[in-house]
Design an enzyme around this catalytic site. Sequence first.
Site, PDB file in Angstrom:
ATOM      1  N   HIS A 342       0.673  -1.201  -0.077  1.00 60.24           N
ATOM      2  CA  HIS A 342      -0.024  -0.004   0.056  1.00 60.24           C
ATOM      3  C   HIS A 342       0.719   1.280   0.066  1.00 60.24           C
ATOM      4  CE1 HIS A 342      -3.309   3.005   0.851  1.00 60.24           C
ATOM      5  NE2 HIS A 342      -2.685   3.040   2.296  1.00 60.24           N
ATOM      6  N   SER A 343       0.443   2.306  -0.908  1.00 55.86           N
ATOM      7  CA  SER A 343       1.262   3.526  -0.932  1.00 55.86           C
ATOM      8  C   SER A 343       2.668   3.567  -0.933  1.00 55.86           C
ATOM      9  CB  SER A 343       0.706   4.445   0.452  1.00 55.86           C
ATOM     10  OG  SER A 343       1.117   5.795   0.348  1.00 55.86           O
ATOM     11  N   TYR A 344       3.316   3.872   0.149  1.00 52.24           N
ATOM     12  CA  TYR A 344       4.632   3.953  -0.043  1.00 52.24           C
ATOM     13  C   TYR A 344       5.310   2.636   0.040  1.00 52.24           C
ATOM     14  CZ  TYR A 344       9.419   5.912   0.951  1.00 52.24           C
ATOM     15  OH  TYR A 344      10.709   6.417   0.767  1.00 52.24           O
ATOM     16  N   GLY A 346       4.626   0.453  -2.342  1.00 50.26           N
ATOM     17  CA  GLY A 346       4.804   0.082  -3.446  1.00 50.26           C
ATOM     18  C   GLY A 346       6.091   0.576  -3.945  1.00 50.26           C
ATOM     19  N   THR A 370      -1.936  -1.009  -3.956  1.00 51.05           N
ATOM     20  CA  THR A 370      -3.078  -0.128  -3.579  1.00 51.05           C
ATOM     21  C   THR A 370      -2.755   1.171  -3.402  1.00 51.05           C
ATOM     22  OG1 THR A 370      -2.731  -0.500  -1.145  1.00 51.05           O
ATOM     23  CG2 THR A 370      -4.272  -2.074  -2.518  1.00 51.05           C
TER      24      THR A 370
END
Length: 466
Positions: A342-344, A346, A370
Amino acid sequence: MPLSTTGTYLGPAPRLFPGCRRRCRRVRNDVSVSCRPRKCNSNLVGARIPRGKVITTARGSSTGELEGHASSRLPPQPCSWGQSSDLLSRIDLDELMKKDEPPLDFPDTLEGFEYAFNEKGQLRHIKTGEPFVFNYREDLHRWNQKRYEALGEIITKYVYELLEKDCNLKKISIPVDATESEPKSFIFMSEDALTNPQKLMVLIHGSGVVRAGQWARRLIINEDLDSGTQIPFIKRAVAEGYGVIVLNPNENYIEVEKPKIHVQSSSDSSDEPAEKRERKDKVSKETKKRRDFYEKYRNPQREKEMMQLYIRENGSPEEHAIYVWDHFIAQAAAENVFFVAHSYGGLAFVELMIQREADVKNKVTAVALTDSVHNFFFFFAGKTIREWMRENCCNWVSSSEPLDTSVESMLPDCPRVSAGTDRHELTSWKSFPSIFKFFTEASEAKISSLKPAVTRRSHRIKHEEL
């Protein structure tokens, strides 16, 4: 603009506003001096102002109080703007302190806060049944924020307990060869994480205050445990035969109190005359006293100065991801490894690919992102990495479109589809069923020696199929 006690101008006005009979104002710190001369002109040297026309007020207050703290009466003395004037020397600090924030002393348990999670996983007040209230005390934002952070620390420990008791995960300390005295972090793993021959799921949260097992603290407190934690992913993964590893990329250091350093005065070893040294020491002490008074007014509950001791080989989310890969994931027996980032998280995965490209391609079957923020690092990835991600990754992004609707991107990265919500922190929870379907398709495609069906979707997946 020096003024005598009789209201006589002793020097030229530093600034005039155009127009006759208008107020001329000069602001110094938080105090403004307004004068209403009979005439406004460019030369006011020696001009007379009728007694009582010199008005001293506090900016932002018609009563002369400094935002509800200072006394409305300032000592009657000449005001000289030509010399440095310390407003705080004229403020009754004891009076100020009476109206400062309450002590930053908060409970260390949910029961102490009088909150508990109900059967739906919602945080509710034990007595009233109401959701959490941030503005517990009006006009005390800093205090309310500290209270919220204290509750957040309790929530983090509560989620850790759920991971161990409800999800049957083990807490594993890292670095694996850490000594007793050095800073340590930890991750969570299922019993079969390294021995499961088929499937392994790795979960990585985003940046900020969240820790292992969480997607968003805000959701845990204001919504429920299902939307804010990784627990639904873990339970379903275990039920479908996955081993599980939960990363903890934000646990990069421990905080300890900063030791006080006693600095010996340089004047002790100076060759200056004693009289000059005493005069300098006196000025230094007065300056320190004023500074301490100001700090006491600005932050009456001065918190301890802390220093950060970074955890070896885990000093950043990227380092953490690489460390866990080298010491755990790379050693796992699973033929198919799946990531949910999720977010960072990735971005941490893309850095992992850059550093361990061949190994990642060999073990990882599919990656569900995500609302990932990997785009910046994507440009540093080589062509082969970018091609692999286009074939094996999918990014569920925040969008007002229905779940799984294709979302166009200006970047040539992996396919992007709607998470079914325009709220960033909800993207993992809203895309939960689609992610497991995506992994199943990728696994089946690998078994049948076909490429995973992760091409950009131009149609919407029917919810009945999920």
